[in-house]
Design a protein around this motif. Structure first.
Motif, PDB file in Angstrom:
ATOM      1  N   GLY A  53       0.821  -1.210  -0.083  1.00 49.24           N
ATOM      2  CA  GLY A  53       0.076   0.079  -0.010  1.00 49.24           C
ATOM      3  C   GLY A  53       0.998   1.307   0.158  1.00 49.24           C
ATOM      4  N   HIS A  54       0.328   2.436  -0.514  1.00 48.66           N
ATOM      5  CA  HIS A  54       1.073   3.711  -0.531  1.00 48.66           C
ATOM      6  C   HIS A  54       0.023   4.852  -0.109  1.00 48.66           C
ATOM      7  CE1 HIS A  54       3.942   2.028  -3.082  1.00 48.66           C
ATOM      8  NE2 HIS A  54       3.270   1.368  -3.825  1.00 48.66           N
ATOM      9  N   GLY A  55       0.721   5.895  -0.129  1.00 49.96           N
ATOM     10  CA  GLY A  55      -0.016   7.248   0.097  1.00 49.96           C
ATOM     11  C   GLY A  55       1.014   8.247  -0.657  1.00 49.96           C
ATOM     12  N   VAL A  56       0.365   9.658  -0.509  1.00 50.22           N
ATOM     13  CA  VAL A  56       1.141  10.417  -1.026  1.00 50.22           C
ATOM     14  C   VAL A  56       1.146  11.707  -0.204  1.00 50.22           C
ATOM     15  CG1 VAL A  56       1.004  12.107  -3.012  1.00 50.22           C
ATOM     16  CG2 VAL A  56      -0.077   9.967  -3.228  1.00 50.22           C
ATOM     17  N   LEU A  57       2.347  12.398   0.099  1.00 49.02           N
ATOM     18  CA  LEU A  57       2.619  13.452   0.793  1.00 49.02           C
ATOM     19  C   LEU A  57       1.892  14.549   0.378  1.00 49.02           C
ATOM     20  CD1 LEU A  57       4.444  14.368   3.455  1.00 49.02           C
ATOM     21  CD2 LEU A  57       6.044  15.281   1.704  1.00 49.02           C
ATOM     22  N   ILE A  58       1.156  15.316   1.049  1.00 43.83           N
ATOM     23  CA  ILE A  58       0.449  16.440   0.553  1.00 43.83           C
ATOM     24  C   ILE A  58       0.535  17.820   0.965  1.00 43.83           C
ATOM     25  CG2 ILE A  58      -1.401  15.222  -0.672  1.00 43.83           C
ATOM     26  CD1 ILE A  58      -3.226  15.944   1.680  1.00 43.83           C
ATOM     27  N   ALA A  59       1.250  17.567   2.253  1.00 41.62           N
ATOM     28  CA  ALA A  59       1.585  18.802   3.068  1.00 41.62           C
ATOM     29  C   ALA A  59       3.059  18.407   3.927  1.00 41.62           C
ATOM     30  CB  ALA A  59       0.538  19.130   4.159  1.00 41.62           C
ATOM     31  N   ASP A  60       3.737  19.215   4.495  1.00 44.76           N
ATOM     32  CA  ASP A  60       5.036  18.636   5.214  1.00 44.76           C
ATOM     33  C   ASP A  60       4.726  17.677   6.470  1.00 44.76           C
ATOM     34  OD1 ASP A  60       3.851  20.481   7.134  1.00 44.76           O
ATOM     35  OD2 ASP A  60       5.536  21.872   6.910  1.00 44.76           O
ATOM     36  N   GLN A  61       3.653  17.725   6.832  1.00 39.70           N
ATOM     37  CA  GLN A  61       3.324  16.608   8.031  1.00 39.70           C
ATOM     38  C   GLN A  61       2.065  15.694   7.685  1.00 39.70           C
ATOM     39  OE1 GLN A  61       3.660  18.896  11.599  1.00 39.70           O
ATOM     40  NE2 GLN A  61       3.327  17.116  12.852  1.00 39.70           N
ATOM     41  N   TRP A  62       1.691  15.637   6.554  1.00 39.80           N
ATOM     42  CA  TRP A  62       0.344  14.924   6.230  1.00 39.80           C
ATOM     43  C   TRP A  62       0.512  13.981   4.766  1.00 39.80           C
ATOM     44  CZ3 TRP A  62      -3.641  15.083   9.461  1.00 39.80           C
ATOM     45  CH2 TRP A  62      -3.468  15.739  10.563  1.00 39.80           C
TER      46      TRP A  62
ATOM     47  N   VAL B 250      11.569  16.620   1.017  1.00 38.83           N
ATOM     48  CA  VAL B 250      10.563  16.284  -0.085  1.00 38.83           C
ATOM     49  C   VAL B 250       9.636  17.207  -0.208  1.00 38.83           C
ATOM     50  CG1 VAL B 250       9.114  14.361  -0.848  1.00 38.83           C
ATOM     51  CG2 VAL B 250      11.029  13.680   0.630  1.00 38.83           C
ATOM     52  N   GLU B 251       9.247  17.688  -1.476  1.00 40.56           N
ATOM     53  CA  GLU B 251       8.360  18.703  -1.783  1.00 40.56           C
ATOM     54  C   GLU B 251       6.879  17.743  -1.760  1.00 40.56           C
ATOM     55  OE1 GLU B 251       6.927  22.490  -2.719  1.00 40.56           O
ATOM     56  OE2 GLU B 251       9.034  21.813  -2.232  1.00 40.56           O
ATOM     57  N   PRO B 252       5.949  18.338  -1.020  1.00 44.54           N
ATOM     58  CA  PRO B 252       4.571  17.792  -1.090  1.00 44.54           C
ATOM     59  C   PRO B 252       3.970  17.746  -2.533  1.00 44.54           C
ATOM     60  CG  PRO B 252       4.795  19.146   0.846  1.00 44.54           C
ATOM     61  CD  PRO B 252       5.966  19.425  -0.099  1.00 44.54           C
TER      62      PRO B 252
END
Length: 269
Positions: free
Chosen positions: A46-55, A132-134
């Motif tokens: 499974g995965h996710g995507v960084l969309i904010a610096d802490q989320w 890492v850039e969100p």
């Protein structure tokens, strides 16, 4: 031939991840993690995507089965997890519905429950990510757009599909498709057979839940959706995921932009 709605991670026979064309070498689908650093690896699969610096945004079903989620990997580095926040309207499909569908080959009840659920969750990291850039959330409908998909799940080719039981974590691959569905909770695309297909036509599957569906905008890749479920082909009682003709669905993030903003803002206050 019937079509079954199948979660990409929830069911053991799911569907294969980044399944490509028969006439394109697998090497052409391989990618380096540095090509999209905002991709997040969950433990096991499974995965996710960084969309904010802490989320991190992911599919609810990709995290709800885990007893605890202490660490995820962002940009190749393990990051401690503070909390997991599942959308309040997410509902898992009852096991008896799954078992009934497996016995009978009739999947409409499963499909109805799947399509009606808000399959999205947010992961708050203990510390902000500075290296890492969100990814930005795509604000349009994405209908008709060529999208980029990726993941580390099982793999195969469209004429054969994939093995029903994994493995669901392999090498990182990517491919492309075109959005033909964009409404309400979902965006979706069809895994087309050559020659009427993208040069790197692909679909996602088991092990890729929560992974990004990306649209090119302003010279960068924005995340329009996250991989969630698909309608795989069924012949009698046999399920053949990952074959040409199936439709894959992702959570349409623009539909949840208010919930995402409100949740992040509330937790950070």
């Amino acid at each position: 031939m019937r079509i079954a709605a199948i979660f990409l991670l929830l069911l053991p026979f799911g569907a294969n991840a980044v399944v490509g064309r028969d006439d394109v070498p697998d090497l052409h689908y391989r990618m380096a993690a540095a090509e999209f650093p905002a991709l997040v690896d969950l433990p096991g699969e499974g995965h996710g995507v960084l969309i904010a610096d802490q989320w991190v945004v992911t599919a609810a079903h990709a995290v709800s089965w885990q007893k605890s989620l202490d660490v995820v990997v962002v940009g190749g580095t393990p990051r401690a997890v503070s909390r997991v926040l599942v959308h309040p309207a997410y509902r898992s499909v009852p096991q008896e519905v799954v078992e009934s569908a497996l016995r009978s080959g009739e999947w409409e009840a499963f499909f109805d429950l799947t399509a009606a659920s808000d399959d999205i969750a947010l992961i708050q990291l203990t510390e902000p990510v500075h290296d890492v850039e969100p990814a930005r959330i795509y604000e349009g409908s994405a209908l008709g757009e060529t999208v980029r998909i990726m993941g580390r799940g099982a793999t195969g080719v469209g004429s054969k599909g994939h093995h029903l039981h994994g493995p669901n974590r392999t090498d990182l691959r990517q491919g492309y498709n075109q959005i033909t569905i964009s409404e309400g909770r979902w965006i979706g695309y069809v895994f087309d057979r050559p020659p009427n297909a993208h040069a790197l036509e692909a679909t996602t599957g088991s092990g890729d839940s929560g992974g990004p569906i990306l649209v090119r905008a302003d010279d960068e890749w924005h995340v329009a959706g996250i991989a969630a479920w698909k309608r795989a082909q069924v012949e009698g009682l046999e399920i053949h995921p990952g074959k040409y003709g199936e439709t894959s669905y992702g959570v349409r993030l623009s539909n949840y932009e208010d919930w995402i903003s409100e949740t992040i803002g509330k937790e950070e206050d």
